[in-house]
Design an enzyme around this catalytic site. Structure first.
Site, PDB file in Angstrom:
ATOM      1  N   ASP A  27       0.728  -1.198  -0.134  1.00 46.19           N
ATOM      2  CA  ASP A  27       0.019  -0.054  -0.073  1.00 46.19           C
ATOM      3  C   ASP A  27       0.944   1.361  -0.026  1.00 46.19           C
ATOM      4  O   ASP A  27       2.106   1.291   0.531  1.00 46.19           O
ATOM      5  CB  ASP A  27      -0.959   0.020   1.245  1.00 46.19           C
ATOM      6  N   GLY A  28       0.543   2.326  -0.642  1.00 48.25           N
ATOM      7  CA  GLY A  28       1.075   3.683  -0.596  1.00 48.25           C
ATOM      8  C   GLY A  28       1.485   4.070  -1.902  1.00 48.25           C
ATOM      9  O   GLY A  28       2.055   5.469  -1.960  1.00 48.25           O
ATOM     10  N   ASN A  29       1.074   3.519  -2.999  1.00 48.72           N
ATOM     11  CA  ASN A  29       1.635   3.988  -4.364  1.00 48.72           C
ATOM     12  C   ASN A  29       1.159   5.158  -4.700  1.00 48.72           C
ATOM     13  O   ASN A  29       1.891   6.137  -5.188  1.00 48.72           O
ATOM     14  CB  ASN A  29       1.117   2.933  -5.390  1.00 48.72           C
ATOM     15  N   ARG A  31       0.191   7.747  -2.605  1.00 45.72           N
ATOM     16  CA  ARG A  31       0.554   8.895  -1.818  1.00 45.72           C
ATOM     17  C   ARG A  31       1.998   9.217  -2.295  1.00 45.72           C
ATOM     18  O   ARG A  31       2.398  10.190  -2.255  1.00 45.72           O
ATOM     19  CB  ARG A  31       0.373   8.397  -0.146  1.00 45.72           C
ATOM     20  N   TRP A  32       2.693   7.917  -2.703  1.00 46.74           N
ATOM     21  CA  TRP A  32       4.082   7.980  -3.160  1.00 46.74           C
ATOM     22  C   TRP A  32       4.060   9.145  -4.437  1.00 46.74           C
ATOM     23  O   TRP A  32       4.971   9.991  -4.567  1.00 46.74           O
ATOM     24  CB  TRP A  32       4.662   6.642  -3.534  1.00 46.74           C
ATOM     25  N   ARG A  40      -1.022   9.204 -10.113  1.00 45.37           N
ATOM     26  CA  ARG A  40      -1.122   7.739  -9.367  1.00 45.37           C
ATOM     27  C   ARG A  40      -0.395   6.731 -10.144  1.00 45.37           C
ATOM     28  O   ARG A  40       0.128   5.741  -9.621  1.00 45.37           O
ATOM     29  CB  ARG A  40      -2.698   7.407  -8.925  1.00 45.37           C
ATOM     30  N   GLU A  74     -12.358  -4.744  -4.157  1.00 44.06           N
ATOM     31  CA  GLU A  74     -13.006  -3.430  -4.000  1.00 44.06           C
ATOM     32  C   GLU A  74     -12.105  -2.378  -4.808  1.00 44.06           C
ATOM     33  O   GLU A  74     -12.739  -1.308  -4.815  1.00 44.06           O
ATOM     34  CB  GLU A  74     -12.635  -3.055  -2.669  1.00 44.06           C
ATOM     35  N   ASN A  75     -11.005  -2.492  -5.429  1.00 41.90           N
ATOM     36  CA  ASN A  75     -10.377  -1.585  -6.049  1.00 41.90           C
ATOM     37  C   ASN A  75     -11.040  -1.375  -7.507  1.00 41.90           C
ATOM     38  O   ASN A  75     -10.530  -0.324  -7.874  1.00 41.90           O
ATOM     39  CB  ASN A  75      -8.967  -2.148  -6.212  1.00 41.90           C
ATOM     40  N   ARG A 191       2.160  -5.039   6.106  1.00 41.09           N
ATOM     41  CA  ARG A 191       1.174  -4.073   5.255  1.00 41.09           C
ATOM     42  C   ARG A 191       2.005  -2.706   5.418  1.00 41.09           C
ATOM     43  O   ARG A 191       2.632  -1.886   6.584  1.00 41.09           O
ATOM     44  CB  ARG A 191      -0.074  -3.670   5.963  1.00 41.09           C
ATOM     45  N   SER A 199      -8.060  -4.970   5.342  1.00 39.12           N
ATOM     46  CA  SER A 199      -8.555  -4.716   3.885  1.00 39.12           C
ATOM     47  C   SER A 199      -8.737  -5.842   3.233  1.00 39.12           C
ATOM     48  O   SER A 199      -8.546  -5.988   1.909  1.00 39.12           O
ATOM     49  CB  SER A 199      -7.745  -3.800   2.909  1.00 39.12           C
TER      50      SER A 199
HETATM   51  C1  IPE Z   1      -5.478  -2.793  -0.154  1.00 38.58           C
HETATM   52  O1  IPE Z   1      -5.063  -1.266  -0.164  1.00 38.58           O
HETATM   53  C2  IPE Z   1      -5.444  -3.211  -1.541  1.00 38.58           C
HETATM   54  C3  IPE Z   1      -4.237  -3.541  -2.115  1.00 38.58           C
HETATM   55  C4  IPE Z   1      -2.773  -3.083  -1.721  1.00 38.58           C
HETATM   56  C5  IPE Z   1      -4.212  -4.176  -3.261  1.00 38.58           C
HETATM   57  P1  IPE Z   1      -6.285  -0.264  -0.317  1.00 38.58           P
HETATM   58  O2  IPE Z   1      -5.636   1.097  -0.465  1.00 38.58           O
HETATM   59  O3  IPE Z   1      -7.212  -0.566  -1.448  1.00 38.58           O
HETATM   60  O4  IPE Z   1      -7.063  -0.399   0.877  1.00 38.58           O
HETATM   61  P2  IPE Z   1      -7.985   0.505   2.056  1.00 38.58           P
HETATM   62  O5  IPE Z   1      -9.084   1.300   0.929  1.00 38.58           O
HETATM   63  O6  IPE Z   1      -6.783   1.825   2.369  1.00 38.58           O
HETATM   64  O7  IPE Z   1      -8.407  -0.267   2.922  1.00 38.58           O
HETATM   65  C1  IPE Z   2      -1.827   0.162  -3.452  1.00 38.94           C
HETATM   66  O1  IPE Z   2      -1.513   1.500  -3.429  1.00 38.94           O
HETATM   67  C2  IPE Z   2      -2.037  -0.214  -4.727  1.00 38.94           C
HETATM   68  C3  IPE Z   2      -3.423  -0.766  -4.921  1.00 38.94           C
HETATM   69  C4  IPE Z   2      -4.312  -0.744  -4.028  1.00 38.94           C
HETATM   70  C5  IPE Z   2      -3.863  -1.232  -6.446  1.00 38.94           C
HETATM   71  P1  IPE Z   2      -2.640   2.468  -3.329  1.00 38.94           P
HETATM   72  O2  IPE Z   2      -3.154   2.969  -4.831  1.00 38.94           O
HETATM   73  O3  IPE Z   2      -3.522   2.002  -2.395  1.00 38.94           O
HETATM   74  O4  IPE Z   2      -1.824   3.527  -2.610  1.00 38.94           O
HETATM   75  P2  IPE Z   2      -2.473   4.924  -1.611  1.00 38.94           P
HETATM   76  O5  IPE Z   2      -3.152   4.139  -0.471  1.00 38.94           O
HETATM   77  O6  IPE Z   2      -3.595   5.684  -2.380  1.00 38.94           O
HETATM   78  O7  IPE Z   2      -1.193   5.855  -1.294  1.00 38.94           O
HETATM   79 MG    MG Z   3      -3.956   2.464  -0.508  1.00 36.66          MG
END
Ligand code: IPE
Ligand code: IPE
Ligand code: MG
Length: 245
Positions: A27-29, A31-32, A40, A74-75, A191, A199
């Site tokens: 997680d965090g792509n 925001r990075w 994004r 959910e993505n 995580r 999640s």
């Molecule tokens: C969890 O991250 C799913 C993946 C890393 C693929 P999300 O960014 O989707 O989760 P939430 O929305 O913060 O719970």
């Molecule tokens: C995780 O990074 C990758 C996926 C859920 C596909 P995010 O895209 O959720 O990054 P943040 O949480 O918005 O920083």
């Molecule tokens: Mg995320």
């Protein structure tokens, strides 16, 4: 250890124990990318590179399995543009894996409900499965794609039901119907990105996993972060509901 990771360190005497299976919520792509004024999609591209590095490192350490959460059920709520970008990156990664899997000795497996994916992606997944069958004893990277822990349990129950009424419903029987059938439960779930939740990741398999949350955004995660996570894992006292003698 040689480059292929075949000479895995033994789990016992004299050599520090490595977990058999690490799972990561990457997680965090987003925001990075935002911190750098980038879209994004740039964060997801950087995250894909991190996955390559970390998978290679885990193979070299002698782990049996690395499981990563790449796209949740959910993505799909995200913008069409973002979803399309992620799917394109996955296609690119699968293409590369088809080329390199045998040389890299990284057996790739996709977990999740692939029925909702594009025909192109499904075809690539079929090809990676064929190559993976030729590499039975390699380090395995499991990529969770259109994966949700609840969805996996529901699909497992459907599979169990389809097997016929004569089979009794037990934990073992249901485990054998999960996407993760045959894969040991994760010893450690990490995580990144500073959120303290699961999640919908590996709900069934995480029953006794050690959990580790870190602030580092996924694209910044390094091989040293894996080494440090393993050090923390080694210091944990896993009791599985029992008591220490
Ligand atoms: C969890 O991250 C799913 C993946 C890393 C693929 P999300 O960014 O989707 O989760 P939430 O929305 O913060 O719970
Ligand atoms: C995780 O990074 C990758 C996926 C859920 C596909 P995010 O895209 O959720 O990054 P943040 O949480 O918005 O920083
Ligand atoms: Mg995320």
């Amino acid at each position: 250890m040689n480059q292929t990771g075949e000479n895995r360190p033994h789990q016992g005497e004299g050599i520090e124990r490595v977990p058999r299976h690490i799972a990561i919520i990457m997680d965090g792509n987003g925001r990075w990318a935002r911190q750098r004024g980038l879209p994004r999609s740039a964060g997801h591209a950087a995250g894909a590179e991190t996955f390559r590095r970390i998978a290679t490192h885990c193979r070299n350490l002698g782990l049996e399995h690395l499981t990563v959460y790449a796209f949740s059920t959910e993505n799909w709520k995200r913008s069409q543009d973002e979803v399309r970008g992620i799917m394109l990156l996955l296609e690119k990664y699968l293409h590369e894996s088809i080329e390199k899997m045998e040389k890299d000795r990284i057996r790739l497996k996709i977990l999740g409900d692939t029925s909702a994916l594009s025909p192109g992606l499904r075809e690539l997944i079929g090809r990676t499965d064929t190559i993976a069958r030729r590499l039975p004893d390699c380090f395995q990277a499991n990529v969770c794609l259109n994966y949700g822990g609840r969805d996996e349990i529901v699909r497992a129950v459907r599979r169990w039901k389809a097997a016929g009424p004569e089979e009794e419903l037990t934990e073992q029987a249901l485990s054998a119907c999960m996407d993760t059938a045959g894969i040991p439960d994760p010893d450690l779930i990490i995580r990144t990105g500073g959120e303290y939740r699961i999640s919908n990741f590996l709900l069934w398999e995480a029953a006794y996993s050690e959990l580790l949350f870190c602030e580092t955004l996924w694209p910044d995660f390094t091989e040293k972060d894996i080494d440090d996570a393993i050090t923390v894992f080694r210091s944990r006292d896993r009791r599985f509901g029992g008591v220490k003698a």
